[in-house]
Design a protein around this motif. Sequence first.
Motif, PDB file in Angstrom:
ATOM      1  N   ALA A  14       0.915  -1.228   0.186  1.00  0.00           N
ATOM      2  CA  ALA A  14       0.072  -0.079  -0.057  1.00  0.00           C
ATOM      3  C   ALA A  14       0.709   1.217  -0.093  1.00  0.00           C
ATOM      4  O   ALA A  14       0.636   2.081  -0.822  1.00  0.00           O
ATOM      5  N   VAL A  15       2.084   1.322   0.725  1.00  0.00           N
ATOM      6  CA  VAL A  15       2.682   2.614   0.952  1.00  0.00           C
ATOM      7  C   VAL A  15       3.534   2.517  -0.300  1.00  0.00           C
ATOM      8  O   VAL A  15       3.357   3.796  -0.840  1.00  0.00           O
ATOM      9  N   ARG A  16       4.218   1.566  -0.990  1.00  0.00           N
ATOM     10  CA  ARG A  16       4.861   1.732  -2.421  1.00  0.00           C
ATOM     11  C   ARG A  16       4.081   2.169  -3.423  1.00  0.00           C
ATOM     12  O   ARG A  16       4.328   2.912  -4.415  1.00  0.00           O
ATOM     13  N   ALA A  17       2.769   1.448  -3.392  1.00  0.00           N
ATOM     14  CA  ALA A  17       1.701   1.874  -4.652  1.00  0.00           C
ATOM     15  C   ALA A  17       1.283   3.274  -4.463  1.00  0.00           C
ATOM     16  O   ALA A  17       1.332   4.029  -5.431  1.00  0.00           O
ATOM     17  N   ILE A  24       6.256  10.242  -6.094  1.00  0.00           N
ATOM     18  CA  ILE A  24       7.376  10.526  -4.969  1.00  0.00           C
ATOM     19  C   ILE A  24       8.346   9.663  -5.037  1.00  0.00           C
ATOM     20  O   ILE A  24       8.324   8.424  -4.988  1.00  0.00           O
ATOM     21  N   ARG A  25       9.774  10.047  -5.166  1.00  0.00           N
ATOM     22  CA  ARG A  25      10.955   9.076  -4.962  1.00  0.00           C
ATOM     23  C   ARG A  25      10.973   8.921  -3.574  1.00  0.00           C
ATOM     24  O   ARG A  25      10.652   9.475  -2.539  1.00  0.00           O
ATOM     25  N   ALA A  30      11.221  10.082   2.515  1.00  0.00           N
ATOM     26  CA  ALA A  30      11.862   9.795   3.750  1.00  0.00           C
ATOM     27  C   ALA A  30      11.938  11.428   4.231  1.00  0.00           C
ATOM     28  O   ALA A  30      11.619  11.500   5.498  1.00  0.00           O
ATOM     29  N   GLY A  31      12.375  12.242   3.409  1.00  0.00           N
ATOM     30  CA  GLY A  31      12.365  13.933   4.064  1.00  0.00           C
ATOM     31  C   GLY A  31      10.961  14.328   4.342  1.00  0.00           C
ATOM     32  O   GLY A  31      10.749  14.791   5.402  1.00  0.00           O
ATOM     33  N   LEU A  62       1.040   9.878   4.068  1.00  0.00           N
ATOM     34  CA  LEU A  62       0.684   9.469   2.598  1.00  0.00           C
ATOM     35  C   LEU A  62      -0.733   9.695   2.406  1.00  0.00           C
ATOM     36  O   LEU A  62      -1.237   9.524   1.281  1.00  0.00           O
ATOM     37  N   GLY A  63      -1.609   9.924   3.468  1.00  0.00           N
ATOM     38  CA  GLY A  63      -2.920  10.058   3.445  1.00  0.00           C
ATOM     39  C   GLY A  63      -3.650   8.823   3.269  1.00  0.00           C
ATOM     40  O   GLY A  63      -4.832   8.592   3.063  1.00  0.00           O
ATOM     41  N   ILE A  64      -3.097   7.568   3.928  1.00  0.00           N
ATOM     42  CA  ILE A  64      -3.704   6.415   3.911  1.00  0.00           C
ATOM     43  C   ILE A  64      -4.209   6.398   5.417  1.00  0.00           C
ATOM     44  O   ILE A  64      -3.567   6.414   6.273  1.00  0.00           O
ATOM     45  N   ARG A  65      -5.687   6.054   5.593  1.00  0.00           N
ATOM     46  CA  ARG A  65      -6.252   5.909   6.731  1.00  0.00           C
ATOM     47  C   ARG A  65      -6.090   4.589   7.184  1.00  0.00           C
ATOM     48  O   ARG A  65      -6.351   3.720   6.124  1.00  0.00           O
TER      49      ARG A  65
END
Length: 116
Positions: A14-17, A24-25, A30-31, A62-65
């Motif tokens: 989910a994070v990678r997708a 975003i690189r 990370a920054g 990331l906006g993931i709830r």
Amino acid sequence: MIINLESVADVGFAVRATRRSSGIRIDDMAGICKVSKQFVSDVEHGKETVQMGLTLKMLSDLGIRVFLDIPPSAEQMFTELKKSGGLKPAGFATTAKIKRSGGVDPLTPASRTRSR
């Protein structure tokens, strides 16, 4: 899209997708989240030992709830625990719980003696 989390790897996917679809690189991510590039990589690769607090912060950034669906029988206890401000430290057992389990209370002098 709502997904059912079944593993740490699902969080990583989910994070990678989300990161990739946002263009975003990994070093920029990370920054943004104020974590190391290695931490982002560890989360994305489903490393089991990543810090939960930092992972939840990164998901939020990331906006993931994230939701937990607890059983109805636990709702009242959850509300009481949250209202009272928390839990006892991990691994902490009350004397009553130790006695019920038949264990030895580590705080009593007799239990601190070494057996030879």
